[in-house]
Enzyme design. Structure first.
Site, mmCIF file in Angstrom:
data_model
loop_
_atom_site.group_PDB
_atom_site.id
_atom_site.type_symbol
_atom_site.label_atom_id
_atom_site.label_comp_id
_atom_site.label_asym_id
_atom_site.label_seq_id
_atom_site.Cartn_x
_atom_site.Cartn_y
_atom_site.Cartn_z
ATOM 1 C CG ASP A 165 -8.307 9.941 5.689
ATOM 2 O OD1 ASP A 165 -8.115 9.575 6.862
ATOM 3 O OD2 ASP A 165 -8.919 9.256 4.849
ATOM 4 C CG ASP B 148 13.964 8.441 -4.273
ATOM 5 O OD1 ASP B 148 12.894 7.985 -4.725
ATOM 6 O OD2 ASP B 148 14.166 8.663 -3.075
ATOM 7 C CD GLU C 82 8.075 10.883 0.014
ATOM 8 O OE1 GLU C 82 8.120 10.366 -1.129
ATOM 9 O OE2 GLU C 82 7.149 10.650 0.830
ATOM 10 C CG PHE D 126 13.369 2.467 -0.424
ATOM 11 C CD1 PHE D 126 13.955 3.121 0.653
ATOM 12 C CD2 PHE D 126 12.209 1.726 -0.221
ATOM 13 C CE1 PHE D 126 13.377 3.057 1.891
ATOM 14 C CE2 PHE D 126 11.644 1.651 1.030
ATOM 15 C CZ PHE D 126 12.218 2.324 2.098
ATOM 16 C CB ALA E 131 10.703 -3.037 2.571
ATOM 17 C CE LYS F 121 26.537 0.917 -0.014
ATOM 18 N NZ LYS F 121 26.760 -0.295 0.802
#
Lengths: 563, 689
Positions: B305, B342, B346, B375, B377, B396
């Site tokens: 993988d 966040d 990442e 975040f 979806a 913003k």
């Protein structure tokens, strides 16, 4: 050794290398039935045979059926030769009035010719009728050679098979090998030999008065026709008792050269045929190189012994029993080749070789008749050693061994070990048994280590299906006739059956593509290891016996003691 | 267990006792070489007892050393098992006396764990031991699996998904779960593991059987060679008019036989197999069978993988690509602001990149001056809204997928379009950043290939193993990562079905395939692969389908497993070669000792005395030193058998040459020195005439 000896050796080698390659290709296309020319030439004769015997040559056989056909076919041959010997007095073509043969000797001789051994406990000129020689022994000379090549072909097909169950058709193989290869080449060779003066006649033996006024019986008979296949098919059973040391069986230097060439020609061609059949000439070239090196090594020891070691002890070459017409070199090439190739014909008595040269001849047989070996038999025996070597190398590099892309597993190793060790076991057991029986020891003509060598040689010759005699041992006793007969059967079928079993289990195996982790089997490294495995297996098995026989004799000779 | 603990006292004493217990002929039957050795030792001992009270000191010494040969071999096996047992013991401790809370008809009932059957439901709350292997069907909990993995940090187990499998003997630390038992008591994972490492259920592998066959065949030949030698000797003695009955005796022939048969490998064969399993266990891998370990050495294709194996699990920000008219610093500042809340790797990597590139400190934003947009979806974006003093939106900043940002902002410059395409082509993931409706630029997120992995793949290639990277990424990204990691091939947009098809295709071409996996959807492919390593964190279905479990859940370990498999075979091969090579020297010691006087005349040595190249003191000292060498070499090679032959990746040919040189040529030479040395010691100690 002078320049003429070297010249003869080189001439012999170049002839062998030149002719074996095209013959190998020819043999391969006969086995694959891939040559249109062959089909045009021989197709009609073969079709006739197929029709008479109701054979379907396209029908494929699994290993069990192939083996069963082979066993029945050989049993039939055994019975025929046995019966011919017992009944020869009542049958035609017996101008010299040879009587019925004793059952033990008849058994021994029948087994001997059926197994391609051609051990002769009898003297051809006095014991057998012309009919027995031709219809019994002569026929078996062809069929036993064809049997060996058929097994070789079946094993090769098993190793390369892609998703098939079949090993070919035994009946078709036997027919093609005999009609396309053995018969035509024997015919050519027979004519060449007759041209050199080998006798070929139905006339009874002649009684002549020599220039010295002595009466002498000159034995005659249809010799040339048998002689050709005897050399070509690695049979080796002479028409006359003295084999190719007899002037009517081997009259000239040219006939000697021809017979020596024929001796190794077909076994060597089998190696090339192998390369052609598997479609990988690098593999066959390596096996050829291994065989040739072992052959050369044996010859080197023999030459050293005859030309340097013995004269140093004696002050002269040992000439007793050598082929004086052609010289010591020819006796040595012949003795080394005939013991390597499981042929068994001789042009000098091996008992007369110096100890190490005789020991080399003995050791060659003990190695399992894989240095070129018998026709077909040498290759299938060699392939067993290849499998063993591949296995040992595989575990050395940490990978389940593969040969020609197929995995070598438990069953193949089991069978290979059985095939490799059975003849050796028969040699040791037989020789030990003879040592334990005073009556068996009474057959020996020599004492001390030389006597032991005679004994070992007889059992090796039988188990290795070689058939040459060290001479000096009286083998025509019930013990030896029966015992050696059994040894011949073990040496033949305890190798053939494992080979066919391996062929059977290999057919179903998948072919894996090679990677960097795969051990290549066409390199010098592998060749060296293969040679080492052959020598080590033979050496470890027989070192004690050889030490008490030829080695002790050689060391005694250096001290000035002879036997 | 570290390597230098071979000789720890406890293990040694256990192994000594084990060596004696293993003298049981029924156990020896399994090993033909050692069985013959023991039979011969018994024969010689019987001969000595029959001759009582007269005892030849020489014969007694031979008998003693023959027994030692057997005992040393038993000792090696017992020692190897001891290592496994020590480990099994700690596992077993974890398992004893667990009381399960069986859930039947809505009620909890306390039963011993040993009574649990497949399908039972049990409740495990904080502090409880999980009574058997199973699957979480309800709840989420943190579980301490240190008993089997040795890793002290607890792991999360929850119902559904790929983290639902639990192992018996591990302990729930927090929360409550309901577990459906998937293995009957006594057949659980830990039971199997214990049985395997204790050698109880270790079955001989195909290769081991084949080797045993070769050794047995050689033993038969040597039996014949030595048996026939007695008769050849009788013949020779009669022919020479000498009496050899004093030299060629049963004990001496027995010595020759035991020296010749491959006792070195025969004695260590079983220990090598046990140690091979133990080496894997030490690497925290449990194989369900020895066969799987051997197969690992034969692997042709490795399916790996991408995520977690080849690349670090997460993408990292690698570059800021500003839009025309925007400073890179401005873009970095905006990206950093948008990523402050966040917590994904990442997001953090963007903050870090801005800091390292422009020394922008991450600002501390108070709730009253900023409003974070998490975040989702749906929107595919996240960011921050900066507020003025009256809590009114001032600015913003959003970051997100190209498509989402495009939809939000007024104009998306073509230069940025080109830049994002470039990023995708290089195998990266582009993120766009916008500030109040103005597109500022693109962030290049990159897969980070693990350090050293490229070299690993190069090694594998040398070993003849092809690596295939499997990823759900698009082909473009996959190709870029594949090129960077140096894999031979890749499978993009892989699905469980395509993985299975790929394995079947490779196998149809005759290749052996290994893969790692953890999810339930990997199970079919795992079951199809020849060697399937399941992560311990994986689902029960995956663990059942695989034939090895990696307790550390480290996918890179497959490479070590391959090496362990090869090492196991190589150790066997090396010792076999060594064992057989040794015979040369033994012949040169014993044959002249037996027959040196044969055909001797005039008071001089016989012809075969010339074979005594070692110039040993006397026939007796020669024979005894050969027998002692033969016994001691087993002990000397125990560490090698347990540790395994050193494996370094190289092609088969080079490896063969190296090993043949060390163990073949070395095996021929070494005993000449060893026997000579022992001969001198024996004579110095006055043990023989």
């Amino acid at each position: 050794m002078d320049k003429y000896d070297v010249l003869q050796l080189l001439l012999y080698l170049s002839a062998l290398l030149t002719f074996s390659y095209p013959l190998g290709k020819y043999l391969a296309s006969a086995l694959d039935d891939s040559s249109g020319l062959q089909r045009r030439l021989f197709g009609a004769a073969e079709k006739l045979i197929y029709r008479v015997c109701s054979i379907n040559p396209a029908e494929q056989m699994g290993w069990r059926r192939y083996a069963a056909a082979l066993l029945w076919f050989n049993l039939l041959g055994l019975a025929a030769v046995f019966a011919l010997q017992l009944l020869q007095r009542a049958l035609p073509f017996d101008p010299n009035g040879a009587g019925p043969v004793s059952p033990a000797l008849a058994f021994n001789t029948a087994v001997s010719f059926m197994t391609n051994t051609n051990w002769q406990a009898y003297a051809g000129e006095t014991t057998l009728s012309y009919l027995t020689q031709m219809a019994g022994l002569g026929v078996q000379n062809f069929l036993s050679a064809a049997t060996g090549i058929a097994v070789f072909a079946a094993l090769t097909r098993g190793l390369t098979a892609r998703r098939t169950q079949g090993l070919g058709n035994f009946w078709a193989d036997i027919t093609r090998i005999t009609i396309r290869v053995l018969l035509p080449f024997s015919l050519i060779a027979a004519f060449m030999l007759v041209g050199q003066g080998v006798v070929q006649t139905f006339v009874p033996d002649k009684v002549v008065t020599t220039v010295e006024g002595e009466r002498q019986v000159v034995p005659l008979g249809p010799a040339a026709s048998q002689l050709a296949i005897k050399q070509l098919g690695s049979n080796g059973g002479g028409f006359f008792n003295a084999n190719s040391a007899h002037p009517l069986e081997n009259p000239t230097p040219l006939s000697n050269f021809l017979e020596m060439l024929l001796l190794l020609l077909l076994p060597a061609a089998c190696v090339h045929a192998y390369g052609a059949m598997i479609g990988d000439k690098r593999q066959s070239r390596l096996l050829f190189a291994v065989m040739l090196s072992l052959w050369a090594a044996g010859l080197a020891v023999a030459v050293y012994s005859e030309y340097y070691s013995a004269p140093a002890a004696l002050g002269a070459n040992l000439m007793e029993g050598k082929e004086t017409r052609f010289g010591v070199m020819n006796s040595l090439i012949w003795s080394v080749s005939t013991t390597c190739a499981s042929n068994g014909s001789v042009n000098a008595m091996h008992s007369s070789l110096s100890p190490l040269a005789g020991g080399t001849a003995l050791f060659n047989i003990m190695l399992g008749e894989v240095i070129f070996g018998g026709v077909g038999a040498g290759m299938y025996g060699m392939l067993l050693f290849v499998l063993l070597t591949v296995f040992l190398c595989g575990v050395m590099v940490g990978r389940t061994p593969e040969y020609l892309g197929k995995k070598i597993e438990k069953r193949e190793i089991q069978m290979a070990m059985a095939g490799i060790l059975a003849p050796g076991a028969a040699i040791l057991a037989g020789a030990a048994l003879s040592c334990a029986l005073p009556s068996a020891l009474a057959s020996l003509s020599a004492k001390g280590p030389h006597g032991l060598t005679e004994l070992l040689y007889a059992w090796s010759s039988a188990s290795g299906n070689n058939g040459s005699a060290f001479a000096g041992i009286n083998a025509n006793t019930t013990f030896y006739n029966v015992g050696l007969g059994i040894a011949m059967l073990i040496g033949r079928f305890a190798v053939i059956l494992p080979c066919l079993a391996i062929a059977g289990s290999m057919t179903t195996k998948q072919v894996c593509p090679p990677s960097a982790g795969t051990l290549p089997t066409d390199t010098a490294t592998f060749g060296v290891l293969l040679s080492a495995v052959i020598l080590i297996v033979g050496g470890l098995t027989f070192f004690p016996a050889l030490a008490l026989g030829p080695l002790a004799e050689h060391l005694l000779m250096l001290k000035g003691v002879f036997f | 267990m570290s390597e230098n603990k071979f000789w720890n006292r406890e293990l040694i004493s256990g192994a000594l006792a084990g060596a004696l217990l293993k003298l049981d002929p029924r156990r020896q039957m399994k090993n033909p070489v050692m069985f013959v050795t023991m039979a011969v030792a018994a024969l010689v001992t019987g001969g000595i007892l029959a001759g009582l009270p007269r005892v030849s000191g020489f014969d007694a010494q031979i008998a003693l050393w023959l027994w030692f040969t057997v005992l040393f071999s038993n000792f090696a096996e017992a020692l190897a098992e001891g290592h496994g047992k020590a480990r099994a013991e700690s596992l077993r401790k974890a398992r004893v006396e667990i009381t399960a809370r069986l859930l039947a008809e809505g009620h909890e009932k306390k039963v011993p764990a040993s009574r649990l059957r497949k399908g039972d439901l049990v409740v495990c709350a904080a502090g409880d031991f999980i009574p058997g292997d199973g699957e979480v069907v309800e709840g989420i909990a943190s579980v301490d699996e240190s008993a089997i993995t040795g890793e002290s940090a607890p792991v999360i187990r929850e119902s559904g998904g790929d983290r639902s499998a639990v192992t018996g003997g591990t302990r729930v630390i927090s929360d409550r779960i309901v577990v459906r038992i998937t293995a009957d008591a006594g057949k659980s994972f830990v039971d199997r593991m214990i049985a395997l490492i204790e050698n109880a259920s270790r079955q001989k592998t195909p290769n081991e059987i084949a080797l045993t066959m070769v050794l047995a065949a050689l033993t038969i030949v040597f039996l014949l060679a030595v048996g026939s030698l007695k008769l050849f000797a009788d013949y020779s003695a009669a022919a020479a008019g000498q009496d050899l009955s004093g030299t060629v005796t049963v004990p001496v022939l027995a010595s020759l036989l035991v020296c010749l048969i491959p006792t070195t490998i025969g004695g260590l064969l079983s220990a090598i197999g046990v140690a091979g399993m133990d080496r894997l266990v030490r690497r925290n891998v449990v194989a369900k069978s020895g066969r799987a370990v051997e197969a690992a050495g034969d692997i042709d294709v490795l399916l790996l993988d991408k995520t977690g194996t080849i690349t670090l699990g997460n993408r990292m920000a690698a570059a800021f690509i500003p839009a025309p008219g925007v400073q890179e610093r401005e873009l970095a500042e905006a990206a950093q602001l948008a990523s402050l809340s966040d917590e994904t790797p990442e997001g953090r990597s963007i903050v870090v990149l801005a800091k390292t590139k422009f020394e922008l400190r991450a600002r501390e934003l108070h709730p009253h001056e900023a409003h974070f947009i998490p975040f989702s979806a749906n929107t595919q974006t996240s960011g921050v809204e900066l507020l003025d003093a009256e809590h009114r939106p001032l600015r913003k900043i959003l970051k997100g997928s190209i498509a989402a940002i495009k939809a939000e902002c007024a104009a998306f410059p073509p230069e940025l379009e080109a830049a994002q395409a470039e990023v995708a082509r290089a195998g990266g993931t582009p993120l766009a950043v916008m500030d109040n409706g103005r597109a500022l630029g693109v962030i290049h997120l990159k897969d980070i290939v693990k350090g050293g992995i490229r070299e690993r793949f190069a090694q594998l290639r040398k070993m003849g193993i092809k690596t295939v990277m499997i990823t759900g990424d698009n082909p473009l990204t996959a190709a870029a990562v594949a090129a960077e990691a140096g894999v031979d091939d890749f499978m993009a947009q892989a699905t469980p079905e395509s993985k299975l098809a790929r394995i079947r295709a490779e196998q149809a071409a005759g290749r052996l395939v290994a893969m790692t996996g953890d999810g339930t959807n990997d199970a079919p492919a795992l079951a199809q692969a020849d060697v399937a390593v399941t992560m311990n964190t994986g689902t029960q279905a995956a663990r059942e389908a695989g034939n090895m479990v990696d307790l550390d859940s480290n996918p890179t370990k497959l490479i070590e497993i391959v090496e362990a498999g090869k090492q196991l075979l190589m150790t066997r091969g090396a010792l076999t070669t060594f064992s057989i090579s040794n015979d040369v020297a033994k012949y040169f010691a014993i044959i002249p000792a037996l027959f040196g006087a044969l055909y001797a005349a005039g008071g001089k040595a016989g012809p075969l005395a010339a074979l005594d190249v070692m110039r040993l003191h006397s026939p007796q000292s020669a024979i005894l030193s050969a027998v002692i060498f033969n016994a001691l070499i087993i002990m000397a090679l125990v560490p090698l058998a347990l540790r395994g032959v050193k494996y370094s990746p190289m092609n088969a040919q080079a490896l063969l040459r190296r090993n043949m040189f060390i163990y073949g040529v070395g095996g021929v030479i070494a005993p000449f020195g060893g026997i000579k040395l022992l001969d001198m010691l024996i004579v110095a100690a006055g043990l023989v005439k």
